[in-house]
Scaffold this motif. Structure first.
Motif, PDB file in Angstrom:
ATOM      1  N   ALA A  46       0.821  -1.213   0.000  1.00 20.73           N
ATOM      2  CA  ALA A  46       0.000   0.000   0.000  1.00 20.73           C
ATOM      3  C   ALA A  46       0.854   1.262   0.000  1.00 20.73           C
ATOM      4  CB  ALA A  46      -0.923   0.004   1.208  1.00 20.73           C
ATOM      5  N   CYS A  47       2.099   1.167   0.470  1.00 17.77           N
ATOM      6  CA  CYS A  47       2.972   2.343   0.525  1.00 17.77           C
ATOM      7  C   CYS A  47       3.477   2.755  -0.853  1.00 17.77           C
ATOM      8  CB  CYS A  47       4.155   2.099   1.457  1.00 17.77           C
ATOM      9  SG  CYS A  47       5.231   0.733   0.954  1.00 17.77           S
ATOM     10  N   VAL A  79       6.853   5.105  -6.933  1.00 16.23           N
ATOM     11  CA  VAL A  79       6.606   6.255  -6.072  1.00 16.23           C
ATOM     12  C   VAL A  79       6.027   5.763  -4.743  1.00 16.23           C
ATOM     13  CG1 VAL A  79       5.448   8.476  -5.869  1.00 16.23           C
ATOM     14  CG2 VAL A  79       6.102   7.615  -8.136  1.00 16.23           C
ATOM     15  N   PHE A  80       6.659   6.151  -3.655  1.00 19.83           N
ATOM     16  CA  PHE A  80       6.237   5.725  -2.320  1.00 19.83           C
ATOM     17  C   PHE A  80       5.563   6.876  -1.572  1.00 19.83           C
ATOM     18  CE2 PHE A  80       9.189   2.569  -3.607  1.00 19.83           C
ATOM     19  CZ  PHE A  80       8.969   1.434  -2.841  1.00 19.83           C
ATOM     20  N   ASP A  81       4.864   6.531  -0.513  1.00 19.56           N
ATOM     21  CA  ASP A  81       4.210   7.545   0.313  1.00 19.56           C
ATOM     22  C   ASP A  81       5.113   8.031   1.437  1.00 19.56           C
ATOM     23  OD1 ASP A  81       4.271   5.420   2.069  1.00 19.56           O
ATOM     24  OD2 ASP A  81       2.104   5.299   2.365  1.00 19.56           O
ATOM     25  N   ARG A  82       6.393   7.756   1.322  1.00 22.95           N
ATOM     26  CA  ARG A  82       7.369   8.107   2.350  1.00 22.95           C
ATOM     27  C   ARG A  82       8.756   8.171   1.714  1.00 22.95           C
ATOM     28  NH1 ARG A  82       5.987   3.101   5.845  1.00 22.95           N
ATOM     29  NH2 ARG A  82       4.013   3.513   4.757  1.00 22.95           N
ATOM     30  N   PRO A  83       9.750   8.719   2.421  1.00 15.34           N
ATOM     31  CA  PRO A  83      11.124   8.702   1.902  1.00 15.34           C
ATOM     32  C   PRO A  83      11.621   7.268   1.714  1.00 15.34           C
ATOM     33  CG  PRO A  83      10.921  10.320   3.664  1.00 15.34           C
ATOM     34  CD  PRO A  83       9.637   9.530   3.654  1.00 15.34           C
ATOM     35  N   VAL A  84      12.424   7.062   0.691  1.00 12.79           N
ATOM     36  CA  VAL A  84      12.846   5.709   0.318  1.00 12.79           C
ATOM     37  C   VAL A  84      14.274   5.385   0.755  1.00 12.79           C
ATOM     38  CG1 VAL A  84      11.279   5.614  -1.637  1.00 12.79           C
ATOM     39  CG2 VAL A  84      13.612   6.489  -1.967  1.00 12.79           C
ATOM     40  N   ILE A  87      10.969   8.364  -4.462  1.00 14.84           N
ATOM     41  CA  ILE A  87      10.916   7.516  -5.654  1.00 14.84           C
ATOM     42  C   ILE A  87      12.170   6.660  -5.739  1.00 14.84           C
ATOM     43  CG2 ILE A  87      10.811   7.460  -8.179  1.00 14.84           C
ATOM     44  CD1 ILE A  87       9.403  10.197  -8.028  1.00 14.84           C
ATOM     45  N   ILE A  88      11.994   5.358  -5.944  1.00 17.60           N
ATOM     46  CA  ILE A  88      13.109   4.477  -6.279  1.00 17.60           C
ATOM     47  C   ILE A  88      13.169   4.364  -7.794  1.00 17.60           C
ATOM     48  CG2 ILE A  88      14.075   2.155  -6.151  1.00 17.60           C
ATOM     49  CD1 ILE A  88      12.879   1.849  -3.408  1.00 17.60           C
ATOM     50  N   ARG A 123       9.423  -4.597   3.276  1.00 17.02           N
ATOM     51  CA  ARG A 123       8.790  -5.140   4.499  1.00 17.02           C
ATOM     52  C   ARG A 123       9.561  -4.739   5.746  1.00 17.02           C
ATOM     53  NH1 ARG A 123       8.688  -9.930   1.188  1.00 17.02           N
ATOM     54  NH2 ARG A 123       6.629 -10.174   0.237  1.00 17.02           N
ATOM     55  N   GLU A 124      10.875  -4.797   5.685  1.00 15.68           N
ATOM     56  CA  GLU A 124      11.666  -4.446   6.866  1.00 15.68           C
ATOM     57  C   GLU A 124      11.623  -2.962   7.179  1.00 15.68           C
ATOM     58  OE1 GLU A 124      15.632  -5.936   6.604  1.00 15.68           O
ATOM     59  OE2 GLU A 124      15.000  -8.005   6.168  1.00 15.68           O
ATOM     60  N   ALA A 125      11.417  -2.148   6.126  1.00 10.40           N
ATOM     61  CA  ALA A 125      11.394  -0.704   6.335  1.00 10.40           C
ATOM     62  C   ALA A 125      10.038  -0.181   6.802  1.00 10.40           C
ATOM     63  CB  ALA A 125      11.800   0.016   5.053  1.00 10.40           C
ATOM     64  N   LEU A 126       8.978  -0.994   6.636  1.00 10.09           N
ATOM     65  CA  LEU A 126       7.642  -0.537   7.023  1.00 10.09           C
ATOM     66  C   LEU A 126       7.496  -0.377   8.522  1.00 10.09           C
ATOM     67  CD1 LEU A 126       5.400  -2.665   4.610  1.00 10.09           C
ATOM     68  CD2 LEU A 126       5.976  -0.238   4.437  1.00 10.09           C
TER      69      LEU A 126
END
Length: 400
Positions: A330-331, A345-350, A371-372, A397-400
């Motif tokens: 979802a992120c 594009v993510f909803d947070r810094p990557v 963005i990655i 997953r680990e960063a969530l």
């Protein structure tokens, strides 16, 4: 981290100007689509030196061509002809459909030359020096003063004002915004065919065609920046060739030399005959035999290895797998891109995701904070894509 690698990093922090926040790794060598650090750890490379190493590391034919040229001559200056430059220009004309070539040392220098070309073209028409250029918001064209002036991100420019004058900004893919900026002093419209740093935004065919028509009607030069998106990355040799909307001036670099610093700006015969002449522009190193031997071999290997066909096949697969990632997490807010120039594009810094991927042996890069960007060597396989996706998903997953 080993003591020796940390020692090198510490020495770098003492000696190098701190203009990059570097990742804590010292790469020693590369092979194929892999990089190896000083400890011998292998990393799957989905950055390729920021879209540079299109053919991967240690392509034997490429390496041998450079070694052969080194044994002949590396540099003579542009006061004399040299065979590699002549051959490279011929090959570059063939793959681009352009007519005149000026070799530079970098993409930023190619942009500088394109800007000067446009201004000289306009100057010769009316003798005035107040002509303007329309560039795009969210664009990135380089770090030199001219390139910064047409880079549509105030953050890059603000500490270095004033820039060169008469630059206006419009929105990519919003033709009305371009029309609103056009005046009788406009000499060029400049943009990346696919915005890279600005977020992986491809120009649409409709936008390209409308801008091309406008330029034709008003004798304005269309300048397309193909520094990152060119040289096969989108599945055609240059991204504008997907739609057949030819520019008047084009810039290229990055994968043009596949690691050797070289760029170029190219133009049509009409522009070449009515712009820069002897004394207007120059370079000491540009077009030297070593750089141009690299260009010749790169173009030859693109054709020999059918790189464009490969990009279209693997690029489509990468796009499918990134769609899967977007559906799973979802992120992930959006997926954009063409060929092997893709972005999530993510909803947070990557930053955390990229760091965790690096720890797991995957090299990624961002485009903006959220963005990655995926710009691997153009020779990656579907198996490489699958390996990348596995590590990416674990890292998310680990960063969530």
């Amino acid at each position: 981290m080993s003591t020796i690698m940390q020692q090198y990093i510490d020495e770098a922090e003492k000696a190098l100007l701190h203009t990059y926040n570097r990742y804590q790794v010292v790469f020693e060598k590369g092979d194929g689509v892999s990089l190896y650090d000083l400890e011998g750890k292998r990393y799957l490379d989905f950055v390729s030196g920021i879209a540079v190493f299109a053919l991967g590391y240690h392509n034997k034919e490429y390496d041998d061509a450079l070694k052969e040229q080194i044994d002949k001559i590396i540099h003579t200056s542009n006061y004399y002809y040299n065979v590699p430059a002549i051959e490279a220009a011929k090959k570059l004309k063939e793959i681009s459909g352009m007519d005149r070539v000026f070799f530079t040392n970098s993409g930023a220098e190619a942009i500088e030359g394109a800007i000067k070309t446009a201004r000289k073209y306009a100057y010769l028409k009316d003798g005035r020096t107040d002509h303007g250029i329309i560039a795009m918001n969210h664009s990135f064209h380089g770090r030199t003063m001219g390139a910064l002036s047409v880079t549509g991100n105030p953050h890059y420019r603000e500490a270095f004002e004033p820039m060169i004058g008469n630059i206006r900004f419009a929105e990519l893919n919003d033709f009305d915004s371009v029309l609103a900026q056009v005046s009788n002093r406009t000499c060029a419209i400049l943009f990346e065919t696919v915005q890279g740093e600005g977020g992986i935004y491809p120009a649409t065919e409709e936008f390209l065609r409308k801008v091309r028509r406008l330029c034709d009607e008003r004798d304005i030069l269309l300048i397309l920046d193909e520094i990152q998106c060119g040289m096969g990355r989108t599945g055609t040799m240059f991204a504008w060739q997907r739609f057949g909307v030819k520019p008047d001036v084009m810039t290229t670099a990055k994968a043009l030399g596949c690691g050797v610093p070289v760029g170029a700006f190219l133009m049509t015969e009409k522009v070449g005959a009515h712009s820069l002449t002897a004394g207007d522009h120059g370079t000491t190193y540009g077009g030297n035999p070593l750089a141009c031997a690299a260009v010749c071999k790169v173009i030859e290997l693109f054709e020999k290895q059918k790189v464009l066909d490969h990009v279209n096949t693997v690029g489509a697969y990468l796009s499918e797998r990134l769609d899967d990632v977007m559906e799973e997490f979802a992120c992930v807010q959006a997926h954009r891109g063409v060929g092997l120039l893709q972005g999530l594009v993510f909803d947070r810094p990557v930053g955390d995701i990229i760091t965790k991927a690096m720890e797991k042996g995957l090299v990624l890069i961002n485009a903006g904070t959220d963005i990655i960007r995926f710009v691997p060597p153009l020779v990656i396989t579907k198996e490489d894509v699958d390996a990348m996706i596995r590590i990416l998903e674990e890292s998310i997953r680990e960063a969530l």
